[in-house]
Motif scaffolding. Sequence first.
Motif, short mmCIF file in Angstrom:
data_model
loop_
_atom_site.label_atom_id
_atom_site.label_comp_id
_atom_site.label_asym_id
_atom_site.label_seq_id
_atom_site.Cartn_x
_atom_site.Cartn_y
_atom_site.Cartn_z
N PRO A 148 0.83 -1.21 0.00
CA PRO A 148 0.00 0.00 0.00
C PRO A 148 0.86 1.26 0.00
N ALA A 149 0.54 2.19 -0.88
CA ALA A 149 1.32 3.42 -1.01
C ALA A 149 0.88 4.45 0.02
N VAL A 150 1.83 5.28 0.46
CA VAL A 150 1.55 6.37 1.39
C VAL A 150 1.58 7.71 0.67
N VAL A 151 2.46 7.87 -0.31
CA VAL A 151 2.55 9.09 -1.12
C VAL A 151 2.57 8.69 -2.58
N SER A 152 2.31 9.65 -3.44
CA SER A 152 2.33 9.38 -4.87
C SER A 152 3.75 9.46 -5.40
N GLN A 153 3.93 8.94 -6.61
CA GLN A 153 5.25 8.97 -7.23
C GLN A 153 5.67 10.40 -7.53
N ALA A 154 4.72 11.26 -7.92
CA ALA A 154 5.05 12.64 -8.22
C ALA A 154 5.52 13.38 -6.97
N GLN A 155 4.86 13.15 -5.84
CA GLN A 155 5.29 13.77 -4.60
C GLN A 155 6.68 13.28 -4.18
N PHE A 156 6.92 12.01 -4.34
CA PHE A 156 8.22 11.46 -3.98
C PHE A 156 9.32 12.05 -4.84
N ASP A 157 9.08 12.17 -6.15
CA ASP A 157 10.09 12.74 -7.06
C ASP A 157 10.38 14.19 -6.72
N GLU A 158 9.35 14.94 -6.34
CA GLU A 158 9.55 16.35 -5.99
C GLU A 158 10.42 16.48 -4.74
N VAL A 159 10.19 15.61 -3.77
CA VAL A 159 11.00 15.64 -2.55
C VAL A 159 12.45 15.26 -2.85
N GLN A 160 12.66 14.28 -3.74
CA GLN A 160 14.03 13.88 -4.07
C GLN A 160 14.79 15.01 -4.76
N ALA A 161 14.10 15.75 -5.61
CA ALA A 161 14.75 16.88 -6.29
C ALA A 161 15.17 17.95 -5.28
N LYS A 162 14.31 18.22 -4.28
CA LYS A 162 14.65 19.22 -3.28
C LYS A 162 15.80 18.75 -2.41
N LEU A 163 15.82 17.46 -2.03
CA LEU A 163 16.91 16.93 -1.23
C LEU A 163 18.24 17.06 -1.97
N ALA A 164 18.24 16.76 -3.27
CA ALA A 164 19.47 16.86 -4.05
C ALA A 164 19.95 18.30 -4.15
N THR A 165 19.02 19.24 -4.23
CA THR A 165 19.39 20.65 -4.31
C THR A 165 19.95 21.15 -2.98
N ASN A 166 19.29 20.79 -1.90
CA ASN A 166 19.71 21.28 -0.58
C ASN A 166 21.04 20.69 -0.14
N GLN A 167 21.43 19.54 -0.70
CA GLN A 167 22.69 18.91 -0.30
C GLN A 167 23.88 19.81 -0.60
N SER A 168 23.77 20.58 -1.67
CA SER A 168 24.88 21.46 -2.03
C SER A 168 25.02 22.65 -1.08
N PHE A 169 23.97 22.91 -0.27
CA PHE A 169 24.03 24.03 0.67
C PHE A 169 24.37 23.58 2.09
N ALA A 170 24.83 22.34 2.24
CA ALA A 170 25.18 21.84 3.56
C ALA A 170 26.34 22.64 4.14
N ARG A 171 26.42 22.68 5.47
CA ARG A 171 27.45 23.49 6.13
C ARG A 171 28.85 23.00 5.79
N ARG A 172 28.97 21.70 5.53
CA ARG A 172 30.32 21.19 5.22
C ARG A 172 30.81 21.72 3.88
N ASN A 173 29.90 22.21 3.04
CA ASN A 173 30.29 22.77 1.75
C ASN A 173 30.38 24.29 1.78
N ASN A 174 30.22 24.88 2.96
CA ASN A 174 30.25 26.33 3.10
C ASN A 174 31.70 26.79 3.25
N THR A 175 32.23 27.38 2.23
CA THR A 175 33.62 27.87 2.24
C THR A 175 33.67 29.37 2.01
N ALA A 176 32.62 30.09 2.46
CA ALA A 176 32.59 31.53 2.27
C ALA A 176 33.70 32.22 3.06
N HIS A 177 34.06 31.66 4.21
CA HIS A 177 35.12 32.22 5.04
C HIS A 177 36.21 31.17 5.25
#
Length: 553
Positions: free
Chosen positions: A282-311
Amino acid sequence: MRIAIYGRVSTSHQVEHQTIEQQLGRLVAHIGTHAAEAWALDPAHVFRDDGFSGAVLARPGLDRLRDAVKGHEVDRVLVTAPDRLARNYVHQMVLLEEWGRAGCATEFLDRPMSDDPHDHLLLQIRGAVAEYERTLIVERMRRGRLAKLRAGTLLPWTHAPYGYRMSPDRPRDPAGVSVDPAEAAVVAELFAMYREPGTSLMQLAAFLDARGVPTPRGGPRWSSPTVRGILRNPTYTGQVHAQRTQYRPPTHRRSATHPIGRPHGTAVPQPQDTWLLVAQVPAVVSQAQFDEVQAKLATNQSFARRNNTAHQYLLRALVSCGHCGLASTARATNGRNFYYLCNGKGHSTFSHRATCCPARHTPARQLDDLVWNDLCAMLAEPEPLARAVARAHGGAWLPQELLARRETLRQGQTSLRQQLERLTDAYLRAVIPLDEYERRRRDIEQRVQALSGQEEQLRHDAARQQQLAGIAASLEGFRERVQASLTQASFEQRRQLVLLLVDRVIVTDADVEIRYVLPTSPDSEHVRFCRLRKDYFHDPAPRQQHEAALGFW
């Protein structure tokens, strides 16, 4: 003579049919046949492992047996057959050599051993056959499991994901999977909230904590990795896949300030085209919702603190708090003030601590300058390196297995001297006759001399002394090469040198502890100390690699 017996079975089926009791019964009967030789079995020295594989050494009963042998509590270990002790020939030799060094003999009922080379050859053959048999069993089980997965009759997990329940009567049957309404509602809400702009994993964890929702393990506090694991699980779309990840051995220490403990593997995600579809649930979420969340997770990974080299922070990811042991993260306030801030001062959802850490903010620039100046002073003078090498000559930097051997030898000598004193006391009290006293005394003195000879050989190991001499020359050469370019080093060069030579900087209020490590060969100048995992007892290969670095503070 103090006797210990050991029995082992691999499967629950063997446990139910009492085959381990048959092993122990044979061993006890064998002890009875040697009653005239004063063989004695203490009930505390009956060791057993019910349902544990012989392919690994990490077994509760075997661990207790090894501790008893190390503590000189037993003089002889009885086992029915070598494959009951271990199915890997190397493991057999490790145990036999370890117990032999402790002065404990080992006897197998099905194959009595002596010092005859033919007996040792036969033991090697039997160990190789047992290891071959185990390899066949593992391969057959793998192929059978894969066939059931492809047929859709076996679940790839033994614990259901959060939001699902497995049938208690058919725990591995995909047809028995059902939805837990309360947990499924939490999962659906997590997916819906995370799709909203500006929502982070930490905010979701804090939201669940505020509502008092228990974690999948029943804990009171959620964490970002737990929430991320739920959002990344494709099972919630109604499809159960196998072979989604592949485990690899660990490559780093989990913490530079905590005991290492046992190693934990890392699950490496596999390409989606290699996944194996097992069943539909039995499904809890739709495939479209799952894909949207995966895209956001992949985008936010690049903004992790370990990748912050501003200073620029010279000690980024190298500072720990001396109060709570947590790491300190580099932070900038108003773009002008830079600090190393203990993670224990954050929200309890982030720190997993009930109370806030009392540590103060550490000025980053002052700490960076302090550590760099101290590092330059260490490399400018040969005395600190000479003291470290002198400690190594004294045995302070022996590999862990050699330190354990030396301590075992010393404990063995102490135990034998105590036995000799008790034996003399028994003779003086007329408990034993003179001829028996002399026979036992000669035996104990021979064992004392043997242990003393082994300790002396370990102390004056020519190979180790030669190795330490090479280490001293290599350290001095490294110091001379690096010292000349310290004053003109750029930030990136300084950062690279700090990563190589500093294991950890621990700040406790105004006190700063710097733990240095130094490469002992030209090859190890390109390997960070945190990748050398010597202290893992059950992982011998990285233990050898650890000899490439020398640490002190």
